[in-house]
Scaffold this active site. Sequence first.
Site, PDB file in Angstrom:
ATOM      1  N   GLU A 181      75.062  32.318  86.805  1.00 40.73           N
ATOM      2  CA  GLU A 181      73.950  31.373  86.772  1.00 40.73           C
ATOM      3  C   GLU A 181      73.022  31.722  85.605  1.00 40.73           C
ATOM      4  O   GLU A 181      72.594  32.871  85.469  1.00 40.73           O
ATOM      5  CB  GLU A 181      73.169  31.432  88.087  1.00 40.73           C
ATOM      6  CG  GLU A 181      72.034  30.411  88.121  1.00 40.73           C
ATOM      7  CD  GLU A 181      71.168  30.518  89.380  1.00 40.73           C
ATOM      8  OE1 GLU A 181      70.703  31.627  89.685  1.00 40.73           O
ATOM      9  OE2 GLU A 181      70.951  29.482  90.032  1.00 40.73           O
TER      10      GLU A 181
ATOM     11  N   GLU B 247      68.438  29.891 100.712  1.00 42.49           N
ATOM     12  CA  GLU B 247      68.853  28.894  99.723  1.00 42.49           C
ATOM     13  C   GLU B 247      68.857  29.623  98.390  1.00 42.49           C
ATOM     14  O   GLU B 247      67.802  29.962  97.844  1.00 42.49           O
ATOM     15  CB  GLU B 247      67.893  27.709  99.731  1.00 42.49           C
ATOM     16  CG  GLU B 247      67.903  27.013 101.096  1.00 42.49           C
ATOM     17  CD  GLU B 247      66.993  25.807 101.204  1.00 42.49           C
ATOM     18  OE1 GLU B 247      66.015  25.719 100.450  1.00 42.49           O
ATOM     19  OE2 GLU B 247      67.258  24.953 102.061  1.00 42.49           O
TER      20      GLU B 247
ATOM     21  N   CYS C  72      67.803  24.699  91.075  1.00 40.82           N
ATOM     22  CA  CYS C  72      69.019  25.328  91.594  1.00 40.82           C
ATOM     23  C   CYS C  72      70.194  24.361  91.569  1.00 40.82           C
ATOM     24  O   CYS C  72      71.341  24.779  91.511  1.00 40.82           O
ATOM     25  CB  CYS C  72      68.772  25.812  93.016  1.00 40.82           C
ATOM     26  SG  CYS C  72      68.191  24.483  94.078  1.00 40.82           S
TER      27      CYS C  72
ATOM     28  N   LYS D  83      54.896  33.917 100.916  1.00 47.67           N
ATOM     29  CA  LYS D  83      54.816  34.761  99.717  1.00 47.67           C
ATOM     30  C   LYS D  83      55.338  33.921  98.556  1.00 47.67           C
ATOM     31  O   LYS D  83      56.536  33.821  98.327  1.00 47.67           O
ATOM     32  CB  LYS D  83      55.671  36.011  99.912  1.00 47.67           C
ATOM     33  CG  LYS D  83      55.154  37.252  99.228  1.00 47.67           C
ATOM     34  CD  LYS D  83      55.097  37.180  97.717  1.00 47.67           C
ATOM     35  CE  LYS D  83      56.437  37.384  97.059  1.00 47.67           C
ATOM     36  NZ  LYS D  83      56.410  37.009  95.633  1.00 47.67           N
TER      37      LYS D  83
HETATM   38  P1  NAD Z   1      63.785  35.535  92.752  1.00 39.71           P
HETATM   39  O1  NAD Z   1      64.849  35.825  93.744  1.00 39.71           O
HETATM   40  O2  NAD Z   1      63.597  36.479  91.629  1.00 39.71           O
HETATM   41  O3  NAD Z   1      62.363  35.437  93.474  1.00 39.71           O
HETATM   42  C1  NAD Z   1      62.135  34.549  94.550  1.00 39.71           C
HETATM   43  C2  NAD Z   1      61.027  35.106  95.425  1.00 39.71           C
HETATM   44  O4  NAD Z   1      61.461  36.320  96.034  1.00 39.71           O
HETATM   45  C3  NAD Z   1      59.752  35.441  94.658  1.00 39.71           C
HETATM   46  O5  NAD Z   1      58.653  35.101  95.462  1.00 39.71           O
HETATM   47  C4  NAD Z   1      59.857  36.947  94.490  1.00 39.71           C
HETATM   48  O6  NAD Z   1      58.632  37.588  94.325  1.00 39.71           O
HETATM   49  C5  NAD Z   1      60.516  37.340  95.799  1.00 39.71           C
HETATM   50  N1  NAD Z   1      61.242  38.616  95.782  1.00 39.71           N
HETATM   51  C6  NAD Z   1      61.898  39.196  94.751  1.00 39.71           C
HETATM   52  N2  NAD Z   1      62.468  40.350  95.157  1.00 39.71           N
HETATM   53  C7  NAD Z   1      62.164  40.500  96.474  1.00 39.71           C
HETATM   54  C8  NAD Z   1      62.462  41.490  97.450  1.00 39.71           C
HETATM   55  N3  NAD Z   1      63.204  42.566  97.153  1.00 39.71           N
HETATM   56  N4  NAD Z   1      61.986  41.324  98.697  1.00 39.71           N
HETATM   57  C9  NAD Z   1      61.259  40.240  99.027  1.00 39.71           C
HETATM   58  N5  NAD Z   1      60.936  39.267  98.134  1.00 39.71           N
HETATM   59  C10 NAD Z   1      61.392  39.395  96.877  1.00 39.71           C
HETATM   60  O7  NAD Z   1      64.067  34.062  92.240  1.00 39.71           O
HETATM   61  P2  NAD Z   1      63.287  33.280  91.084  1.00 39.71           P
HETATM   62  O8  NAD Z   1      63.669  33.884  89.791  1.00 39.71           O
HETATM   63  O9  NAD Z   1      61.871  33.166  91.476  1.00 39.71           O
HETATM   64  O10 NAD Z   1      63.941  31.821  91.222  1.00 39.71           O
HETATM   65  C11 NAD Z   1      65.115  31.429  90.597  1.00 39.71           C
HETATM   66  C12 NAD Z   1      66.303  31.520  91.538  1.00 39.71           C
HETATM   67  O11 NAD Z   1      66.065  30.729  92.699  1.00 39.71           O
HETATM   68  C13 NAD Z   1      67.578  30.986  90.951  1.00 39.71           C
HETATM   69  O12 NAD Z   1      68.630  31.860  91.270  1.00 39.71           O
HETATM   70  C14 NAD Z   1      67.773  29.650  91.645  1.00 39.71           C
HETATM   71  O13 NAD Z   1      69.086  29.183  91.699  1.00 39.71           O
HETATM   72  C15 NAD Z   1      67.233  29.947  92.989  1.00 39.71           C
HETATM   73  N6  NAD Z   1      66.850  28.717  93.683  1.00 39.71           N
HETATM   74  C16 NAD Z   1      67.628  28.262  94.712  1.00 39.71           C
HETATM   75  C17 NAD Z   1      67.300  27.074  95.354  1.00 39.71           C
HETATM   76  C18 NAD Z   1      68.130  26.540  96.488  1.00 39.71           C
HETATM   77  O14 NAD Z   1      67.638  25.652  97.189  1.00 39.71           O
HETATM   78  N7  NAD Z   1      69.334  27.015  96.698  1.00 39.71           N
HETATM   79  C19 NAD Z   1      66.171  26.353  94.954  1.00 39.71           C
HETATM   80  C20 NAD Z   1      65.415  26.846  93.899  1.00 39.71           C
HETATM   81  C21 NAD Z   1      65.756  28.039  93.279  1.00 39.71           C
END
Ligand code: NAD
Length: 486
Positions: free
Chosen positions: A390, A255, A289, A179
């Site tokens: 963040e 992550e 991240c 997804k």
């Molecule tokens: P997000 O959590 O909003 O979304 C990530 C994914 O989860 C998307 O595909 C989204 O559609 C899905 N999603 C959202 N709510 C959901 C739910 N209730 N159930 C299932 N899926 C759901 O994150 P984002 O805004 O896309 O990305 C930014 C974030 O990602 C930042 O917090 C960043 O730090 C983190 N990040 C972490 C790493 C790491 O390796 N630790 C790497 C990259 C990004």
Amino acid sequence: MHPRSVRGFVDGAFVEGSAVFEKISPVDGGVVAQVHEAGREEVDAAVRAARRAVDDGPWARMSTPDRVALLRRIAEGIEERFEDFVAAEVADTGKPERLARELDVSRAVANFRQFADMAATVGLDAFHTETPTGRRALNYAFRKPVGVVAVIVPWNLPLLLLTWKVAPALACGNAVVVKPSEETPSTAALLAEVMAGAGLPNGAYNVVHGFGPESAGEFLTTHPGVDAVTFTGESSTGSAIMRAVAPGVTPVSFELGGKNAAIVFEDADLDRAVAGLAESVFANTGQVCLCTERVYVQRSVFDTVVQGLAERAGALRPGRPDDPATNLGPLISRKHREKVLGFYAAARADGRLVAGGGVPELGGDLDGGAWIEPTVVTGLDDGHRAVREEIFGPVCAVLPFDTEEEVVRRANDTRYGLAAAVWTEDLRRGHRVAQRMRAGIAWVNCWYLRDLRSPFGGFGLSGIGREGGTHSLHFYTEPTNVCVEL
Ligand code: NAD
């Protein structure tokens, strides 16, 4: 440009969704794609296809050498269509083409090669057992695929993060339902074409598009046919997914977010430190991240470092992704920009902006995009929300410190624990401070230098578990211990 149509991929074929949504370009606000959103039924079909693939059929029966060869063909397939992947990633994210080439798409190729190598050589845990009563046995742990793995990924490094999970999951013989983020659907769909071309059996790689709550994300994580969930994204989404998988006690690998600190000691090579810090703050417009958002600088060199960072921020060039002079892309969306600008306003109210702080005027259609100025802030307290939460934008708070003991305590004073960087020419201090960081990775005199075999993940709100190398192979397999009395 006519918007592309991006469909899901289930059981080896592209499929329509139950609705269609628009993907908006962060460069100019235009529509780049019409994306087919998977409803509950399409997600169910994807999970069922994945189940069939792992339970029986050519994927389930494929030998390890054949699987390894297939992963290598996928890596070659991405290379053959390298520029298509760059174009798709750039259309969705607006990032400079150079970055998509050097970071995103190159790493996708490397991810498949790395896990092909690992799958080819992985061994078994084995023990020759002797009990105090004289019984003897051979114990060995035989690893099998977990089964159907849900892969949920964010928008910042879409293909890189997706393949970081899909490559090891397939290397271990699982089937995946991916997804991608609603903001970046395109490269996951393109990868489906490469998978099919490489000869991956139907059902082993499926893609469902959509959002989180009440959409494909939620339908996938609550599906009883999913055996494991691997997720990269925000910490709050991680908690929502944990609640969703709780009834099935489904294993998760998370992550999540970060609020990463860099520490600059007065004995650092300051030119190198400032260049490295600037990269760590502004890379991908701060949307990595691992980006630094807190910079602790020893008081005697504080002004020099602040000035250096402000100069580097001022020298960044926002612009069209295909312009070779561009080295700063937009944020992913106007919505995300609102969030980041909220932090800029709070920082302006309580501290001092030494660079940036606003929205650049680029002129023409670019003013319909999600552009933002790279920003450097001083004068904030450790408790300020811009120092604790963040932001995920091109911004850092620079804070002075006096002693090593003090800065270690302050750098670790966060509920996150993903990454840290230490800048010093004192070898012993570098090791000492890096080891004391409560973070999944601590760099000394560098940033973002990665070895795909090392453990990757975070403490606290930054995640659960580690991926990378054998850590990934362990998450994507379940061992059965076989005990044979001798
Ligand atoms: P997000 O959590 O909003 O979304 C990530 C994914 O989860 C998307 O595909 C989204 O559609 C899905 N999603 C959202 N709510 C959901 C739910 N209730 N159930 C299932 N899926 C759901 O994150 P984002 O805004 O896309 O990305 C930014 C974030 O990602 C930042 O917090 C960043 O730090 C983190 N990040 C972490 C790493 C790491 O390796 N630790 C790497 C990259 C990004």
